[in-house]
Motif scaffolding. Structure first.
Motif, PDB file in Angstrom:
ATOM      1  N   ASP A 285      40.297  38.326  53.835  1.00 12.70           N
ATOM      2  CA  ASP A 285      39.937  39.482  53.012  1.00 12.70           C
ATOM      3  C   ASP A 285      39.311  39.007  51.707  1.00 12.70           C
ATOM      4  O   ASP A 285      39.551  37.889  51.248  1.00 12.70           O
ATOM      5  N   GLY A 286      38.528  39.887  51.087  1.00  8.53           N
ATOM      6  CA  GLY A 286      37.961  39.561  49.784  1.00  8.53           C
ATOM      7  C   GLY A 286      39.039  39.534  48.716  1.00  8.53           C
ATOM      8  O   GLY A 286      39.960  40.353  48.719  1.00  8.53           O
ATOM      9  N   VAL A 287      38.936  38.580  47.791  1.00  5.93           N
ATOM     10  CA  VAL A 287      39.883  38.453  46.690  1.00  5.93           C
ATOM     11  C   VAL A 287      39.093  38.395  45.389  1.00  5.93           C
ATOM     12  O   VAL A 287      38.110  37.655  45.280  1.00  5.93           O
ATOM     13  N   ARG A 288      39.553  39.180  44.402  1.00  8.27           N
ATOM     14  CA  ARG A 288      38.893  39.193  43.099  1.00  8.27           C
ATOM     15  C   ARG A 288      39.961  39.301  42.012  1.00  8.27           C
ATOM     16  O   ARG A 288      40.911  40.064  42.146  1.00  8.27           O
ATOM     17  N   VAL A 289      39.786  38.514  40.929  1.00  3.60           N
ATOM     18  CA  VAL A 289      40.692  38.554  39.771  1.00  3.60           C
ATOM     19  C   VAL A 289      39.891  39.085  38.588  1.00  3.60           C
ATOM     20  O   VAL A 289      38.830  38.553  38.253  1.00  3.60           O
ATOM     21  N   ILE A 290      40.418  40.139  37.931  1.00  2.00           N
ATOM     22  CA  ILE A 290      39.727  40.802  36.825  1.00  2.00           C
ATOM     23  C   ILE A 290      40.658  40.840  35.621  1.00  2.00           C
ATOM     24  O   ILE A 290      41.866  41.097  35.770  1.00  2.00           O
ATOM     25  N   ILE A 389      40.670  42.857  48.983  1.00  4.24           N
ATOM     26  CA  ILE A 389      39.686  43.855  49.414  1.00  4.24           C
ATOM     27  C   ILE A 389      39.412  43.661  50.909  1.00  4.24           C
ATOM     28  O   ILE A 389      38.875  42.622  51.321  1.00  4.24           O
ATOM     29  N   ARG A 390      39.792  44.647  51.687  1.00  2.00           N
ATOM     30  CA  ARG A 390      39.617  44.571  53.151  1.00  2.00           C
ATOM     31  C   ARG A 390      38.413  45.398  53.570  1.00  2.00           C
ATOM     32  O   ARG A 390      38.318  46.595  53.247  1.00  2.00           O
ATOM     33  N   ASP A 391      37.511  44.735  54.270  1.00  2.66           N
ATOM     34  CA  ASP A 391      36.313  45.392  54.797  1.00  2.66           C
ATOM     35  C   ASP A 391      36.728  46.243  55.985  1.00  2.66           C
ATOM     36  O   ASP A 391      37.085  45.722  57.044  1.00  2.66           O
TER      37      ASP A 391
END
Length: 625
Positions: A285-290, A389-391
């Protein structure tokens, strides 16, 4: 500790260089020492000057005393006056006088002052202690003089005129006034010479100290400062040249050791960052840190692949620009913003659906899971949000591939379940053909109709299982779905010598997609069949209890080892007891389906005693009530 920079030009100049402070401090110290030394020398020089004039006055006194005694013996008072006059005409001598003990001038180089009185407190002191007195005076005429007062003691040869020594111990006072301006000039010249010499010495000493300080300390500390600035600029390879074995050399050695440790730590940090990036890149899955300022701090490869961007492009844009192609933050009332919900509203976690926009402008439906976390970045604790983030399109494709794989598993069962009704249908049609007028023709037609219904029901169940999940959730009765799915698996169970036992109560209903529920039951029951290589029993129970629909699938197979029970819901993890090959997606898809429904799934097992899977889904009837 935080230091405050000095304000003002002078403060910045003073604090800017250590050399300046050393120079000012050394200069002030040497100037103070030189001033003290100058005062000491001036005082000593002045005292020596006075002593010199005292010595000169003593010589004059001795000369006058000898002349006085000779004049008194001879009664040559004119000769004595002449001697006093000539002494008073000498360079540097302003006046010479001989006073009687009462302070009256009897002989003087200044004839106008004869028989006058001189008011000087030192006269009484000189008469009392019979010692010479010397000091600066300012007579009435205002001309400063250096006055030497010399008592003339009574002697036997003088007693004829002055009486006994016991009664008159002092015959008079010899007073010599020297011109003070000449003395002052000599003192000033001497002090000026000493001052110039002192300044020269100060300059010489300061220059030597400065050169030594610069060579031994300041130049080497400058090298340390330059190296430290270079390291701070990012070049960790530079080191300070070590010379000597003194304190600064040891400081340079300690600095180099520290720099080596910093470089090693930075290498470790870079290696850890590489490992961390590799780890998150391995997540499908997509991973993003904000952070709280909408700045993207970290992304993984899956996130970049979802949006069709590079890692640099994803990190360069704020979160709303990276995933939504917006120039301003999303409006929280229109879009579920993880930063607002987690960092401002204090939610412990969120799950929501977003529509991301790829680099090509295409829309991408995603399911987003986010949690808050505090990270130490550049020495500061910064609140951040981690997004998974799951497509959904990819997830749908994977689920569909699993369904198609299940269709392959069912191929033999499909042939068996369809072949039997078709054989019965064929026999019924033959019988009708032989005797269409026979009373039993209707009976045969009923058989054909029933067998056709069986084929249609079976085919419809198969199509529902294979269909892509579409549309909104609907009210689903679980028990018919369970029965139809067990019918699809009956041949597979018979082949494995497994008995399927449904234990269904009431009419439990849930809000879900029909295909998702069929997939859930299918995967759990199929796993139970594979867990019994020697055959056995699979009990499927479903009932509504306390606001939830509870589904359990219990088998009598080999069970799950304790060290593996935590891994069974992971994607691509598979261990089938019957030796058949699986893709490891069945249970992970079941968990994903239940997560979307706010449901739960768990497993209990002991090796050799089989396993039981417990599923709970919110009861649709309770929720509506």
């Amino acid at each position: 500790m935080v230091t405050t920079a000095p304000s003002g030009h002078a403060g910045r100049w003073w604090a800017g260089r250590l050399q300046r402070r050393f120079a000012v401090i050394f200069g002030a110290l040497l100037a103070a020492m030189s001033l003290g030394f100058l005062l000491l020398v001036t005082t000593t020089y002045r005292q020596r000057t006075l002593e010199t004039y005292e010595d000169a006055s003593i010589s004059v006194n001795l000369l006058l005393q000898a002349a006085l005694e000779n004049a008194m013996i001879k009664r040559d008072l004119d000769g004595l006056q002449d001697i006093v006059r000539r002494l008073g005409s000498q360079d540097g001598v302003r006046a010479v006088s001989i006073l009687n003990p009462k302070g009256e001038i009897r002989f003087s180089s200044d004839a106008g002052s004869l028989f006058s009185q001189i008011d000087d407190p030192a006269f009484g002191t000189a008469l009392a202690d019979r010692h010479q007195k010397t000091g600066f005076r300012a007579p009435a005429e205002g001309v400063e003089v250096l006055r030497s007062i010399n008592p003339v003691l009574n002697k036997p040869v003088c007693q004829q005129c002055h009486g006994p020594v016991a009664d008159n111990p002092v015959n008079g006072l010899l007073v010599v006034d020297y011109d003070a301006s000449a003395i002052r000039r000599n003192l000033r010249d001497g002090v000026l010479l000493l001052g110039v010499s002192g300044l020269f010495v100060i300059a010489l000493v300061l220059g030597g100290l400065w050169a030594a300080l610069h060579r031994l300390v300041l130049a080497r500390t400058d090298a340390l400062a330059t190296t430290a600035a270079t390291i701070a600029g990012g070049d960790l390879s530079v080191r300070v040249a070590q010379t000597g074995q003194d304190e600064i050399a040891r400081l340079a050695q300690s600095f180099n050791t520290m720099a080596d440790q910093v470089e090693a730590q930075m290498e470790t940090l870079r290696a850890n960052a590489t490992v961390l990036q590799a780890l998150i890149d391995a997540i499908p899955d997509g991973v993003r840190v904000i952070d709280g300022n909408f700045r993207v701090r970290m992304v993984n490869a899956a996130y970049c692949a979802q949006l069709g961007v590079t890692s640099d492009e994803a990190l360069r844009l704020p979160c709303h620009g990276s995933s939504h192609r917006r120039g301003a933050p999303c409006v929280p009332t229109l879009v579920c913003c993880p930063l607002v919900e987690l960092l401002q509203n204090g939610a412990p976690r969120i799950k929501c659906s977003h529509t991301h926009v790829t680099a090509s402008g295409a829309t991408l439906p995603v399911e987003l899971f986010a949690v808050p976390v505090t990270l130490r970045i550049e020495g500061a604790e910064i609140p951040c949000v981690v997004e998974s983030i799951r497509d959904l399109q990819t997830q749908m494709n994977i689920s569909q591939e699993q369904r198609l794989s299940e269709m392959g598993i069912l191929a033999a069962g499909v042939a068996h379940e369809v072949l039997n009704p078709m054989s019965s249908l064929k026999l019924a049609l033959r019988s009708i053909r032989k005797d269409a007028r026979s009373p039993r023709a209707g009976y045969y037609l009923d058989i054909a109709d029933a067998e056709i219904d069986k084929c249609m029901d079976f085919t419809e169940s198969l199509l529902r299982l294979a269909a892509l999940p579409q549309g909104e959730r609907e009210l689903i009765d679980m028990n018919p779905i369970i029965r139809e799915t067990l019918a699809l698996l009956r041949f597979e169970a018979e082949k494995a010598n497994a008995r399927l036992v449904p234990e269904l109560e009431g009419c439990p209903r849930v809000l879900a997609r029909d295909g998702d529920m069929r997939t859930l039951v299918f995967n759990l029951v199929l796993n139970a069949i594979h867990a019994m290589p020697e055959g056995g029993t699979v009990k499927i129970s479903c009932r509504a209890r306390e606001g939830t629909v509870r589904l359990s699938i219990r088998d009598t197979g080999v069970g799950i080892p304790p060290h593996e029970i935590d891994k069974i819901f992971l994607p691509f993890w598979t261990r089938r007891a019957d030796g058949s090959r699986g893709r490891g997606l069945g249970l992970s898809i079941c968990k994903s389906i239940l997560d979307n429904l706010n449901g739960r799934i768990s497993a209990e097992s002991a090796p050799g005693d089989g396993a039981v899977f417990h599923v709970s889904i919110p009861d649709a009837d309770e929720a509506r009530a």
